[in-house]
Design an enzyme around this catalytic site. Sequence first.
Site, PDB file in Angstrom:
ATOM      1  N   SER A 121       0.815  -1.209   0.000  1.00  0.00           N
ATOM      2  CA  SER A 121       0.000   0.000   0.000  1.00  0.00           C
ATOM      3  C   SER A 121       0.848   1.259   0.000  1.00  0.00           C
ATOM      4  CB  SER A 121      -0.927  -0.001   1.227  1.00  0.00           C
ATOM      5  OG  SER A 121      -0.212  -0.291   2.401  1.00  0.00           O
ATOM      6  N   HIS A 172      -2.544  -3.096  -5.885  1.00  0.00           N
ATOM      7  CA  HIS A 172      -3.000  -2.727  -4.552  1.00  0.00           C
ATOM      8  C   HIS A 172      -4.519  -2.835  -4.447  1.00  0.00           C
ATOM      9  CE1 HIS A 172      -3.551   0.617  -1.325  1.00  0.00           C
ATOM     10  NE2 HIS A 172      -3.587  -0.586  -0.781  1.00  0.00           N
ATOM     11  N   GLU A 212      -5.481  -0.338  -7.299  1.00  0.00           N
ATOM     12  CA  GLU A 212      -4.439   0.569  -7.777  1.00  0.00           C
ATOM     13  C   GLU A 212      -3.373  -0.240  -8.515  1.00  0.00           C
ATOM     14  OE1 GLU A 212      -3.292   4.544  -5.434  1.00  0.00           O
ATOM     15  OE2 GLU A 212      -3.145   2.756  -4.196  1.00  0.00           O
ATOM     16  N   ASN A 231      -3.133   6.085  -0.418  1.00  0.00           N
ATOM     17  CA  ASN A 231      -2.608   6.377   0.924  1.00  0.00           C
ATOM     18  C   ASN A 231      -1.835   7.679   0.997  1.00  0.00           C
ATOM     19  OD1 ASN A 231      -3.597   4.200   2.565  1.00  0.00           O
ATOM     20  ND2 ASN A 231      -2.330   2.864   1.311  1.00  0.00           N
TER      21      ASN A 231
END
Length: 356
Positions: A119, A140, A152, A190
């Site tokens: 992540s 991800h 992702e 993130n």
Amino acid sequence: MNIKTVGVIGAGTMGNGIAQVFAQAGLSVRLVDVGEPMLARARTAIERSLSKFVDKGKMTAGDRDQTMGRLSTSTSLDRLADADYVVEAIVENREAKAALFRSLDAITKPEAILSSNTSSISITVLGAATTRPDQVFGLHFMNPVPLMPLVELIRGQATSTQTMATGLALTTALGKIGIESADYPGFIANRILMPMINEAVFALMEGVGTAEAIDGVMKLGMNHPMGPLTLADFIGLDVCLAIMEVLHQGLGPKLELTSNPAWGEHSRKVALAHAALVDRHLADGREWLLGGEQPTFSDITMATAIAFSKFPVNATPLDERFEHIDAFWQRWQRRPAFLAAYADRNSGVPELDNQS
């Protein structure tokens, strides 16, 4: 590339969810972890998840059984020697992941594509641990994997266009929506989410609002399905810690500014004060209990806020603050009433002296 066999390494929450969606898509899945107990728990979790789909009429019992039949487990990486595609979903630690990718590079066939569910950690770094960096990329998934549509796709510096195209096609075959991100700390998700969670912690620490108020504002005012503090608990405190450390290392100066200039020269480290507590009291596996339950992100932040409030911010070295927090936490976790007392604004800050 014709992908028929997929290897998934790591049987935790993300790993078993990833294994489930690949098996649901008709692929043969080999789930690998270091111990049989973890693999047994993963199989149980996957079967339970599939049974919920059956109960809701989204899958037949026969489909569930066929999906489980496409899933096998092992404690040996050698079982991935003939895998067409591998997804790594182990602990969020760069050294551990790089070591695993080196092993996979030696074990898997040359044409196999290697991906990471990281992540936040650099795909370029992970690819550099192999002799095939062009066949390494980030995949991800979001939690819970069987329900969340986003994936992702992270392109490392050496990732080939063909590898990215294969990853996108596979993501689509899973019924997911793939969105590409460049290889920067935290990627897109993130890079945005974790600073928001961290700022929510600051708001709680500085007394801007209660945990319930902060989460309530974000849910009712910004239409978020859950508040940032609740989300931090859902993601996992150890994961939040790991990602924030990657962001801090990779983005340094961008994380030094806070909404309160009084934090002064300590702002960089204070931004991760709550993470330090998580690291010391949760991530190492010890059970520090509060009222019979594992303390939440908000509980830890409250303990940090109480301990930090006892000293002038710029007058005490940070290490001394952490020592104080450690001592305070060991008392506070035996006295759940401390939290209730602090929540009552009329009672003031609980004193350390004579509290046992």
